[in-house]
Design a protein around this motif. Structure first.
Motif, PDB file in Angstrom:
ATOM      1  N   PHE A  82      -4.153  89.417  58.085  1.00 24.56           N
ATOM      2  CA  PHE A  82      -3.932  89.923  56.681  1.00 24.56           C
ATOM      3  C   PHE A  82      -4.588  88.878  55.887  1.00 24.56           C
ATOM      4  O   PHE A  82      -4.260  88.362  54.979  1.00 24.56           O
ATOM      5  CB  PHE A  82      -2.450  90.040  56.564  1.00 24.56           C
ATOM      6  N   GLY A 120      -8.101  92.111  55.656  1.00 28.02           N
ATOM      7  CA  GLY A 120      -6.766  92.999  56.035  1.00 28.02           C
ATOM      8  C   GLY A 120      -6.319  93.364  54.698  1.00 28.02           C
ATOM      9  O   GLY A 120      -5.840  94.535  54.516  1.00 28.02           O
ATOM     10  N   GLY A 180       1.001  93.000  60.668  1.00 29.61           N
ATOM     11  CA  GLY A 180       1.147  92.041  61.707  1.00 29.61           C
ATOM     12  C   GLY A 180       0.507  90.690  61.515  1.00 29.61           C
ATOM     13  O   GLY A 180      -0.636  90.702  61.444  1.00 29.61           O
ATOM     14  N   ARG A 190      -0.095  86.278  62.337  1.00 27.38           N
ATOM     15  CA  ARG A 190       0.250  85.044  62.941  1.00 27.38           C
ATOM     16  C   ARG A 190       1.464  84.351  62.466  1.00 27.38           C
ATOM     17  O   ARG A 190       2.248  83.862  63.298  1.00 27.38           O
ATOM     18  CB  ARG A 190      -0.980  84.184  63.122  1.00 27.38           C
ATOM     19  N   ARG A 191       1.374  84.181  61.149  1.00 30.05           N
ATOM     20  CA  ARG A 191       2.562  83.503  60.279  1.00 30.05           C
ATOM     21  C   ARG A 191       3.153  84.542  59.323  1.00 30.05           C
ATOM     22  O   ARG A 191       2.625  84.622  58.400  1.00 30.05           O
ATOM     23  CB  ARG A 191       1.578  82.256  59.760  1.00 30.05           C
ATOM     24  N   PRO A 241       2.839  90.385  65.201  1.00 33.62           N
ATOM     25  CA  PRO A 241       2.126  91.373  65.660  1.00 33.62           C
ATOM     26  C   PRO A 241       2.720  92.571  66.629  1.00 33.62           C
ATOM     27  O   PRO A 241       2.606  93.733  66.542  1.00 33.62           O
ATOM     28  CB  PRO A 241       0.810  90.714  66.205  1.00 33.62           C
ATOM     29  N   ALA A 292      -7.952  92.933  62.316  1.00 38.28           N
ATOM     30  CA  ALA A 292      -8.703  92.457  61.220  1.00 38.28           C
ATOM     31  C   ALA A 292      -8.606  90.891  61.534  1.00 38.28           C
ATOM     32  O   ALA A 292      -8.324  90.227  60.190  1.00 38.28           O
ATOM     33  CB  ALA A 292      -7.911  92.687  59.853  1.00 38.28           C
ATOM     34  N   VAL A 293      -8.341  90.415  62.382  1.00 38.88           N
ATOM     35  CA  VAL A 293      -8.266  89.093  62.859  1.00 38.88           C
ATOM     36  C   VAL A 293      -9.890  88.559  63.073  1.00 38.88           C
ATOM     37  O   VAL A 293     -10.681  89.387  63.306  1.00 38.88           O
ATOM     38  CB  VAL A 293      -7.597  88.522  63.992  1.00 38.88           C
ATOM     39  N   LEU A 307      -4.927  88.020  70.634  1.00 33.66           N
ATOM     40  CA  LEU A 307      -4.069  88.989  70.041  1.00 33.66           C
ATOM     41  C   LEU A 307      -3.546  90.100  70.986  1.00 33.66           C
ATOM     42  O   LEU A 307      -2.760  90.256  71.271  1.00 33.66           O
ATOM     43  CB  LEU A 307      -4.840  89.461  68.679  1.00 33.66           C
ATOM     44  N   ALA A 324     -13.763  93.472  63.937  1.00 37.67           N
ATOM     45  CA  ALA A 324     -14.364  92.197  64.129  1.00 37.67           C
ATOM     46  C   ALA A 324     -15.705  92.222  64.680  1.00 37.67           C
ATOM     47  O   ALA A 324     -15.936  92.996  65.488  1.00 37.67           O
ATOM     48  CB  ALA A 324     -13.536  91.437  65.496  1.00 37.67           C
ATOM     49  N   ALA A 325     -16.281  91.193  63.878  1.00 40.03           N
ATOM     50  CA  ALA A 325     -17.904  91.022  64.089  1.00 40.03           C
ATOM     51  C   ALA A 325     -18.098  90.593  65.571  1.00 40.03           C
ATOM     52  O   ALA A 325     -17.285  89.830  66.234  1.00 40.03           O
ATOM     53  CB  ALA A 325     -18.368  90.340  63.164  1.00 40.03           C
ATOM     54  N   MET A 339     -17.549  98.286  61.157  1.00 40.97           N
ATOM     55  CA  MET A 339     -18.064  97.137  60.461  1.00 40.97           C
ATOM     56  C   MET A 339     -18.003  97.384  58.830  1.00 40.97           C
ATOM     57  O   MET A 339     -18.820  98.106  58.300  1.00 40.97           O
ATOM     58  CB  MET A 339     -19.250  96.728  60.853  1.00 40.97           C
ATOM     59  N   ASN A 353     -17.474  95.981  54.571  1.00 38.95           N
ATOM     60  CA  ASN A 353     -18.000  94.909  53.895  1.00 38.95           C
ATOM     61  C   ASN A 353     -16.975  94.511  52.735  1.00 38.95           C
ATOM     62  O   ASN A 353     -16.128  95.432  52.511  1.00 38.95           O
ATOM     63  CB  ASN A 353     -19.290  94.783  53.477  1.00 38.95           C
ATOM     64  N   THR A 354     -17.184  93.423  51.961  1.00 38.66           N
ATOM     65  CA  THR A 354     -16.177  93.176  50.929  1.00 38.66           C
ATOM     66  C   THR A 354     -16.066  93.931  49.908  1.00 38.66           C
ATOM     67  O   THR A 354     -14.855  94.037  49.237  1.00 38.66           O
ATOM     68  CB  THR A 354     -16.213  91.662  50.804  1.00 38.66           C
ATOM     69  N   GLY A 409     -22.345  93.976  56.830  1.00 38.62           N
ATOM     70  CA  GLY A 409     -21.307  92.677  56.569  1.00 38.62           C
ATOM     71  C   GLY A 409     -21.782  91.686  55.612  1.00 38.62           C
ATOM     72  O   GLY A 409     -21.144  91.319  54.741  1.00 38.62           O
TER      73      GLY A 409
HETATM   74  N1  LIG Z   1     -14.983  88.737  55.471  1.00 39.39           N
HETATM   75  C1  LIG Z   1     -16.079  89.788  55.545  1.00 39.39           C
HETATM   76  O1  LIG Z   1     -16.926  90.172  54.772  1.00 39.39           O
HETATM   77  C2  LIG Z   1     -16.132  90.658  56.861  1.00 39.39           C
HETATM   78  C3  LIG Z   1     -16.792  91.959  56.664  1.00 39.39           C
HETATM   79  C4  LIG Z   1     -16.740  92.723  57.790  1.00 39.39           C
HETATM   80  C5  LIG Z   1     -16.107  92.485  58.978  1.00 39.39           C
HETATM   81  N2  LIG Z   1     -15.376  91.205  58.845  1.00 39.39           N
HETATM   82  C6  LIG Z   1     -14.375  91.044  60.051  1.00 39.39           C
HETATM   83  O2  LIG Z   1     -13.034  91.051  59.561  1.00 39.39           O
HETATM   84  C7  LIG Z   1     -12.271  90.267  60.589  1.00 39.39           C
HETATM   85  C8  LIG Z   1     -11.516  89.452  59.537  1.00 39.39           C
HETATM   86  O3  LIG Z   1     -12.145  88.587  58.823  1.00 39.39           O
HETATM   87  P1  LIG Z   1     -11.584  87.852  57.311  1.00 39.39           P
HETATM   88  O4  LIG Z   1     -12.768  87.641  56.383  1.00 39.39           O
HETATM   89  O5  LIG Z   1     -10.514  88.815  56.866  1.00 39.39           O
HETATM   90  O6  LIG Z   1     -11.037  86.865  58.332  1.00 39.39           O
HETATM   91  P2  LIG Z   1      -9.800  85.753  57.570  1.00 39.39           P
HETATM   92  O7  LIG Z   1      -9.752  85.861  56.055  1.00 39.39           O
HETATM   93  O8  LIG Z   1      -9.683  84.553  58.073  1.00 39.39           O
HETATM   94  O9  LIG Z   1      -8.307  86.690  58.015  1.00 39.39           O
HETATM   95  C9  LIG Z   1      -8.058  86.529  59.368  1.00 39.39           C
HETATM   96  C10 LIG Z   1      -6.609  86.646  59.359  1.00 39.39           C
HETATM   97  O10 LIG Z   1      -6.121  86.837  60.722  1.00 39.39           O
HETATM   98  C11 LIG Z   1      -4.861  86.155  60.892  1.00 39.39           C
HETATM   99  N3  LIG Z   1      -4.743  85.707  62.091  1.00 39.39           N
HETATM  100  C12 LIG Z   1      -5.191  84.997  63.165  1.00 39.39           C
HETATM  101  N4  LIG Z   1      -4.724  85.124  64.572  1.00 39.39           N
HETATM  102  C13 LIG Z   1      -3.756  86.361  64.300  1.00 39.39           C
HETATM  103  C14 LIG Z   1      -2.822  86.955  65.109  1.00 39.39           C
HETATM  104  N5  LIG Z   1      -2.927  86.595  66.628  1.00 39.39           N
HETATM  105  N6  LIG Z   1      -2.261  87.850  64.754  1.00 39.39           N
HETATM  106  C15 LIG Z   1      -2.130  88.390  63.662  1.00 39.39           C
HETATM  107  N7  LIG Z   1      -3.030  87.658  62.835  1.00 39.39           N
HETATM  108  C16 LIG Z   1      -3.573  86.517  62.882  1.00 39.39           C
HETATM  109  C17 LIG Z   1      -4.993  84.866  59.989  1.00 39.39           C
HETATM  110  O11 LIG Z   1      -3.981  84.424  59.812  1.00 39.39           O
HETATM  111  P3  LIG Z   1      -3.663  82.708  59.792  1.00 39.39           P
HETATM  112  O12 LIG Z   1      -4.193  82.323  58.531  1.00 39.39           O
HETATM  113  O13 LIG Z   1      -2.248  82.359  59.858  1.00 39.39           O
HETATM  114  O14 LIG Z   1      -4.769  82.157  60.840  1.00 39.39           O
HETATM  115  C18 LIG Z   1      -5.721  85.434  58.796  1.00 39.39           C
HETATM  116  O15 LIG Z   1      -4.997  85.963  57.968  1.00 39.39           O
HETATM  117  C19 LIG Z   1     -13.332  89.347  61.195  1.00 39.39           C
HETATM  118  O16 LIG Z   1     -13.136  89.654  62.629  1.00 39.39           O
HETATM  119  C20 LIG Z   1     -14.435  89.632  60.808  1.00 39.39           C
HETATM  120  O17 LIG Z   1     -15.640  89.520  61.664  1.00 39.39           O
HETATM  121  C21 LIG Z   1     -15.245  90.446  57.990  1.00 39.39           C
END
Ligand SMILES: NC(=O)c1ccc[n+]([C@@H]2O[C@H](COP(=O)([O-])OP(=O)(O)OC[C@H]3O[C@@H](n4cnc5c(N)ncnc54)[C@H](OP(=O)(O)O)[C@@H]3O)[C@@H](O)[C@H]2O)c1
Length: 273
Positions: free
Chosen positions: A15, A19, A40, A42-43, A61, A74-75, A83, A103-104, A124, A126-127, A178
């Motif tokens: 999240f 997420g 779901g 991690r914290r 989770p 979405a981790v 996970l 996940a990328a 995939m 995007n924001t 992305g």
């Molecule tokens: N950002 C983008 O532009 C973008 C675009 C397309 C795709 N993506 C993909 O989307 C995914 C998420 O990216 P994001 O930018 O949203 O990352 P993010 O902001 O770092 O969020 C990831 C979340 O996953 C949580 N997490 C880690 N381990 C976990 C577990 N075992 N169970 C449940 N939650 C867990 C983290 O919690 P903690 O803080 O507690 O570690 C964090 O809240 C990535 O795989 C990325 O490749 C991102």
């Protein structure tokens, strides 16, 4: 929206930025409700601060996944394996939910290895999905049937456009779709700075640059014309636009931007390792 339009019970695992954007879109479009969508985390205690304002419950989770028909991963790429291992150990995949991973760099074959018997779809986004203006590319993985792709189209369709491609393109999609918004922001910032240098107020320059990019993109999509042909329309012989274009080409803007996408795509393929 009527109940039959709701998605089946869905667990959003992770999240963070994406997420939260996904949850916001699904709730806003009425595809999910706080009863059908669970977070779901991690914290869970940390996630609750962001989940509760949306009316969502954040749990561990395993608990979120237990009765969900769709698990959205979405981790971060490096956290996917751990996970899925944790879910499998807890028996939270025994009912074979659809695994929809954003996940990328994480291929569907490795997802299927960790989630045997589950249908796998990779996506995939995007924001700009956060404001309903995103683009998401989806691809089918092991066990995915038309109905699974339809679910993915519905989920991401409420946050913008959806395209479907073969998995071999997904790292390139990550580099262009992305990472692309970041590249465009850089270009917009730089273009605005040119106007700021000429004395235009920064906020006005940024708005003008953004509206120019919006119009040019819409024009390309609406006409289906090649960008070079559209560019010619703007480029009067001996005019100011050709002068600006030549200055940009002197700086190798074309290869710099192309290499930016290529480099991001290459790194995307290495993220999960
Ligand atoms: N950002 C983008 O532009 C973008 C675009 C397309 C795709 N993506 C993909 O989307 C995914 C998420 O990216 P994001 O930018 O949203 O990352 P993010 O902001 O770092 O969020 C990831 C979340 O996953 C949580 N997490 C880690 N381990 C976990 C577990 N075992 N169970 C449940 N939650 C867990 C983290 O919690 P903690 O803080 O507690 O570690 C964090 O809240 C990535 O795989 C990325 O490749 C991102």
């Amino acid at each position: 929206m009527s109940e039959e339009n709701h998605l089946p019970a869905t667990a959003l695992l992770g999240f963070g930025t994406m997420g939260h954007a996904l949850a916001t879109g699904l709730l806003a479009q009425g595809l999910a409700t706080p009863e059908t969508l669970r977070v779901g985390a991690r914290r869970p205690d940390v996630a609750r601060a962001h989940a509760e304002p949306l009316g969502l419950t954040a749990v561990h989770p395993e608990e979120a996944a237990d009765h969900a028909q769709i698990l959205v991963l979405a981790v971060k790429p490096r956290d996917v394996d751990g996970l899925l291992h944790r879910l499998q150990e807890a028996g939270a995949l025994d009912h074979h939910p659809l695994i929809l991973s954003i996940a990328a760099g994480v291929g569907t074959a490795s997802l299927a290895e960790r989630a045997p018997g589950c249908a796998i779809v990779r996506a995939m986004p995007n924001t700009p999905c956060a404001i309903g203006k995103g683009v998401t590319v989806i691809c089918a993985g092991p066990g995915a049937e038309a109905r699974h792709l339809d679910l993915a189209r519905r989920i991401f369709g409420c946050m913008g456009s959806v395209m479907e491609l073969d998995e071999k393109h997904m790292d390139t999609v990550t580099g262009l779709g992305g990472s692309g918004p970041a590249f465009i922001y850089l270009v917009l910032e730089a273009m605005a700075e040119g106007a700021v240098m000429r004395g235009m107020p920064r906020a006005v320059a940024l708005e003008l640059a953004a509206r120019v990019a919006l119009g040019a993109s819409e024009m390309l999509l609406a006409t289906g014309r090649h960008p070079a042909s559209l560019r010619d329309d703007v480029t009067t012989p001996a005019g100011c636009t050709i002068a600006g274009l030549l200055a940009l080409e002197d700086g190798r803007i074309r290869s710099v931007l192309a290499r930016g996408v290529e480099t991001a795509a290459k790194v995307a393929g290495e993220l999960a390792s």
